[in-house]
Design an enzyme around this catalytic site. Sequence first.
Site, PDB file in Angstrom:
ATOM      1  N   GLU A  16     -14.114   2.809   1.369  1.00 57.91           N
ATOM      2  CA  GLU A  16     -12.738   2.822   1.879  1.00 57.91           C
ATOM      3  C   GLU A  16     -12.565   1.827   3.028  1.00 57.91           C
ATOM      4  O   GLU A  16     -11.536   1.176   3.133  1.00 57.91           O
ATOM      5  CB  GLU A  16     -12.328   4.234   2.314  1.00 57.91           C
TER       6      GLU A  16
ATOM      7  N   TYR B 260      -5.146   6.692   6.665  1.00 54.23           N
ATOM      8  CA  TYR B 260      -5.409   6.551   5.230  1.00 54.23           C
ATOM      9  C   TYR B 260      -6.879   6.853   4.920  1.00 54.23           C
ATOM     10  O   TYR B 260      -7.196   7.640   4.016  1.00 54.23           O
ATOM     11  CB  TYR B 260      -5.047   5.136   4.729  1.00 54.23           C
TER      12      TYR B 260
ATOM     13  N   ASP C 262      -1.449   4.602   1.128  1.00 53.96           N
ATOM     14  CA  ASP C 262      -1.521   3.225   1.627  1.00 53.96           C
ATOM     15  C   ASP C 262      -0.337   2.447   1.056  1.00 53.96           C
ATOM     16  O   ASP C 262       0.584   3.022   0.474  1.00 53.96           O
ATOM     17  CB  ASP C 262      -2.865   2.580   1.258  1.00 53.96           C
TER      18      ASP C 262
END
Length: 368
Positions: A49, A132, A150
């Site tokens: 991520e 996020y 996002d």
Amino acid sequence: MPDVLAALPAAPAVLAARLLAWYDAGHRALPWRPEAGALGDPYRVWLSEVMLQQTTVAAVIPYFEKFLASWPTLAELAAAEDAAVMAAWAGLGYYSRARNLLACARAVAAEHGGRFPDTEEGLRALPGVGPYTAAAVAAIAFGRRAAAVDGNVERILARLTDDATPLPAFKPAARALGLALVPAERPGDFAQAAIDLGALVCRPREPDCLLCPWRDVCRARAAGTISQRPLRPPKAEKPHRRGTAFWVERDGCVWLVRRPAKGLLGGMAAFPCTEWSADPPPAALPPGWAATPLNATVRHVFTHFSLDLAVVKLSPPPQADPATAFGPGAWVPMEKIDGLPTVMEKVRAAAMGKNKTLRGDSVPSRTP
Ligand code: SF4
């Protein structure tokens, strides 16, 4: 903010079930992705991520595999040398992510016994972990009902609801819509299904609506407004900056410095440069050094400005110390120069005569 349930074109449970069925029918196999229905490994999910912020999946995969090979566990990453991590990150861009990655790994190792917190709030408190990333890790690795929203998910939601609120004002509504949709069962798969939908089907341009599980309820599709959702304010033109990079060469070695830890390309290896500004003063050359300006311009586009760099080759006299002119650094054999950020790779290519004019673009937003 709109009434969330009224804004959605169908019941959240119906929309979520359709998206999960679409995911189950065939999703991308990615090296950090768990099997459908399973929880992900927190270290792998978090690492992916962080790398995926502002970067494409295709660009991230080799870096993800390189990091896992070098530092298979969070404890090993936390114990890594800063310079080794920055060098391994070189070329992926947005270098503050690498510094934050290390800070986060060390915080988890030192303050959490090497285990990631398993809630969105706990993750959010870690260095460099934004809303996020916290939501994505909480959902994918810990099965928490968290909304990972996002830019791609904002786009899907603006279209699904045909919301004409321009960005960034739409963001709070998108977050509320996203949270309303997350199912109690399989929230991690839901987050990954939304990622795939945005990357593969509900693309910024020319979405493939016929493949979309929400095609018959999508309000922007019905209204013919897909290309205007999400609504964006007009783009401001990027400022342009100029500067000079110095290729300081002696006996087959080149002088490399390390950029200050804070700021653009912070902590990365680099060639000495003048300031980068709209109207830089002429480059001051150390007296007595042989200088050869190259007939090449290195062009690079950062997120907030574009840059043209002139490249000057310098040969210092035998007794001269480049640290006096350019600050602390080291002589590095030309063939061993490694771990440069992309703009400095372009300088190297120009200095070594590989290209006359080098152009490049910033890393695109997170896309397939
Ligand atoms: S129908 Fe088309 S525009 Fe609407 S959510 Fe699906 S892919 Fe996006």
